[in-house]
Design a protein around this motif. Structure first.
Motif, PDB file in Angstrom:
ATOM      1  N   THR A 148       2.081   2.185 -12.087  1.00 45.64           N
ATOM      2  CA  THR A 148       1.319   3.021 -11.155  1.00 45.64           C
ATOM      3  C   THR A 148      -0.172   2.746 -11.276  1.00 45.64           C
ATOM      4  O   THR A 148      -0.879   2.619 -10.270  1.00 45.64           O
ATOM      5  N   VAL A 173       2.114  10.031  -4.849  1.00 41.36           N
ATOM      6  CA  VAL A 173       3.148   9.335  -4.073  1.00 41.36           C
ATOM      7  C   VAL A 173       3.542   8.032  -4.766  1.00 41.36           C
ATOM      8  O   VAL A 173       4.731   7.726  -4.925  1.00 41.36           O
ATOM      9  N   GLN A 177       7.311   7.344  -6.520  1.00 45.73           N
ATOM     10  CA  GLN A 177       8.192   6.241  -6.143  1.00 45.73           C
ATOM     11  C   GLN A 177       8.389   5.260  -7.290  1.00 45.73           C
ATOM     12  O   GLN A 177       9.468   4.683  -7.465  1.00 45.73           O
ATOM     13  N   THR A 178       7.344   5.095  -8.108  1.00 46.95           N
ATOM     14  CA  THR A 178       7.446   4.159  -9.231  1.00 46.95           C
ATOM     15  C   THR A 178       8.386   4.676 -10.311  1.00 46.95           C
ATOM     16  O   THR A 178       9.225   3.923 -10.831  1.00 46.95           O
ATOM     17  N   ASP A 180      10.801   6.694  -9.944  1.00 49.47           N
ATOM     18  CA  ASP A 180      12.154   6.596  -9.394  1.00 49.47           C
ATOM     19  C   ASP A 180      12.668   5.164  -9.523  1.00 49.47           C
ATOM     20  O   ASP A 180      13.799   4.926  -9.985  1.00 49.47           O
ATOM     21  N   GLY A 181      11.828   4.197  -9.148  1.00 50.28           N
ATOM     22  CA  GLY A 181      12.242   2.803  -9.216  1.00 50.28           C
ATOM     23  C   GLY A 181      12.481   2.327 -10.639  1.00 50.28           C
ATOM     24  O   GLY A 181      13.505   1.693 -10.930  1.00 50.28           O
ATOM     25  N   SER A 200      19.848   1.705  -2.011  1.00 44.25           N
ATOM     26  CA  SER A 200      19.259   1.349  -3.306  1.00 44.25           C
ATOM     27  C   SER A 200      20.193   0.432  -4.091  1.00 44.25           C
ATOM     28  O   SER A 200      19.750  -0.536  -4.724  1.00 44.25           O
ATOM     29  N   LYS A 226       9.915  -0.306  -4.049  1.00 44.77           N
ATOM     30  CA  LYS A 226       9.460   1.086  -4.049  1.00 44.77           C
ATOM     31  C   LYS A 226       7.936   1.177  -4.063  1.00 44.77           C
ATOM     32  O   LYS A 226       7.346   1.971  -3.325  1.00 44.77           O
ATOM     33  N   ALA A 230       5.461   2.475  -0.980  1.00 42.99           N
ATOM     34  CA  ALA A 230       4.545   3.599  -1.202  1.00 42.99           C
ATOM     35  C   ALA A 230       3.131   3.241  -0.771  1.00 42.99           C
ATOM     36  O   ALA A 230       2.442   4.020  -0.093  1.00 42.99           O
ATOM     37  N   LEU A 255       6.911  13.200   0.535  1.00 42.61           N
ATOM     38  CA  LEU A 255       7.252  11.825   0.154  1.00 42.61           C
ATOM     39  C   LEU A 255       7.137  11.632  -1.357  1.00 42.61           C
ATOM     40  O   LEU A 255       7.942  10.915  -1.960  1.00 42.61           O
ATOM     41  N   ALA A 256       6.144  12.280  -1.947  1.00 37.27           N
ATOM     42  CA  ALA A 256       6.022  12.218  -3.407  1.00 37.27           C
ATOM     43  C   ALA A 256       7.234  12.863  -4.065  1.00 37.27           C
ATOM     44  O   ALA A 256       7.763  12.355  -5.061  1.00 37.27           O
ATOM     45  N   GLY A 259      10.384  10.785  -4.357  1.00 39.99           N
ATOM     46  CA  GLY A 259      10.405   9.835  -5.469  1.00 39.99           C
ATOM     47  C   GLY A 259      10.399  10.518  -6.823  1.00 39.99           C
ATOM     48  O   GLY A 259      11.204  10.198  -7.701  1.00 39.99           O
TER      49      GLY A 259
END
Length: 273
Positions: A148, A173, A177-178, A180-181, A200, A226, A230, A255-256, A259
């Motif tokens: 991030t 955000v 997403q990071t 999560d990925g 996914s 991801k 973002a 959106l945040a 993730g």
């Protein structure tokens, strides 16, 4: 198939009251028109994580069978939104009455308290069962933080106006997403977990088929997708944030949550299973 495995609606006698209460909460917030700033979005981050604790506790079969379905997707999102929304309303009135300096303090402190308490239940459950294993979850969080930071620095250097306009909301955000990925990649490549979301899973399988999988694992492609998505979203939202900051930051906050919620869910689940 687009929906994740395990996606189940509760019976009507639970779903209808849930939707009514949610609708009433949203209507009240619409009437009160609270400001939505960077601080507002950040104050809701603990609530995004709190929803994850409820879903992990569901997987650990901690809830009675009669109401357990409320704590899996999609109902858990509605339950979390109701509780967080009502706390937001309380914060608005406390701030208006001079009892609290800011609405965000009420929302953030309450959300942090809820998250910490329920997360401790999860940790104690894993500890008592002898399945508490923090190594890979900690690695996932650290790697997500590093990725991030690098992504945000890159955005700030090459698209300074986007980073400056989206601010802390944009950073959340990217981190959401990071995490999560990264957590999904660690679970798939190291811990042997399966991915429930078909799209996914398809990306992970593509990464596994690449020659690089032997050296850096199968999940790097998923993390890259991801993070790039973002950053692209933030670029597309720049003008929207400038013109309609309240609406734009609300959507970016959602959106945040998309993730951060799953990412924290994965991390907590790997911690105790």
């Amino acid at each position: 198939m687009v929906l994740p495995e395990g996606f189940a609606l509760p019976p009507w006698y639970l779903l209808v009251p849930l939707l009514v209460v949610l609708g009433g909460t949203l209507a009240l917030l619409w009437a009160l028109e609270p400001p939505v700033t960077d601080r507002t979005v950040i104050s809701f981050a603990p609530w995004m994580m709190f929803g994850s604790t409820l879903q992990v506790l569901y997987r650990l079969e901690a809830f009675p069978d009669s109401i357990a379905v409320l704590f899996t997707a999609p109902s858990v999102y509605l339950v979390t939104a109701i509780v967080a929304g009502l706390v937001w309303v309380v914060g608005i009135f406390l701030q208006a009455g001079g009892l609290q300096p800011t609405i965000e303090r009420v929302v953030g402190v309450a959300g942090t308290g809820f998250f910490v308490v329920f997360a401790m239940f999860i940790v104690l459950s894993g500890w008592n069962a002898g399945s508490f294993s923090p190594f890979w979850p900690v690695i996932a969080v650290v790697v997500a933080g590093i990725v991030t930071a690098l992504a945000w620095v890159a955005l700030g250097l090459w698209f300074t106006d986007v980073a400056a306009t989206t601010g802390a909301t944009g950073a959340l955000v990217v981190f959401g997403q990071t995490i999560d990925g990264v957590s999904t990649a660690v679970g798939y490549a190291v811990l042997g977990s399966s991915e429930e979301v078909p799209l996914s899973r398809a990306i992970l399988e593509v990464g596994k088929s690449l020659p690089t999988a032997e050296y850096i694992g199968a999940g790097w492609l998923f993390v890259l997708v991801k993070v790039v998505l973002a950053l692209v979203v933030l670029g597309l939202f720049k003008e929207y944030v400038e013109e309609e900051p309240r609406q734009a930051r609300t959507i970016l906050g959602l959106l945040a949550a998309i993730g951060l919620g799953p990412g924290v869910h994965n991390t907590l689940l790997f911690l105790v299973t």
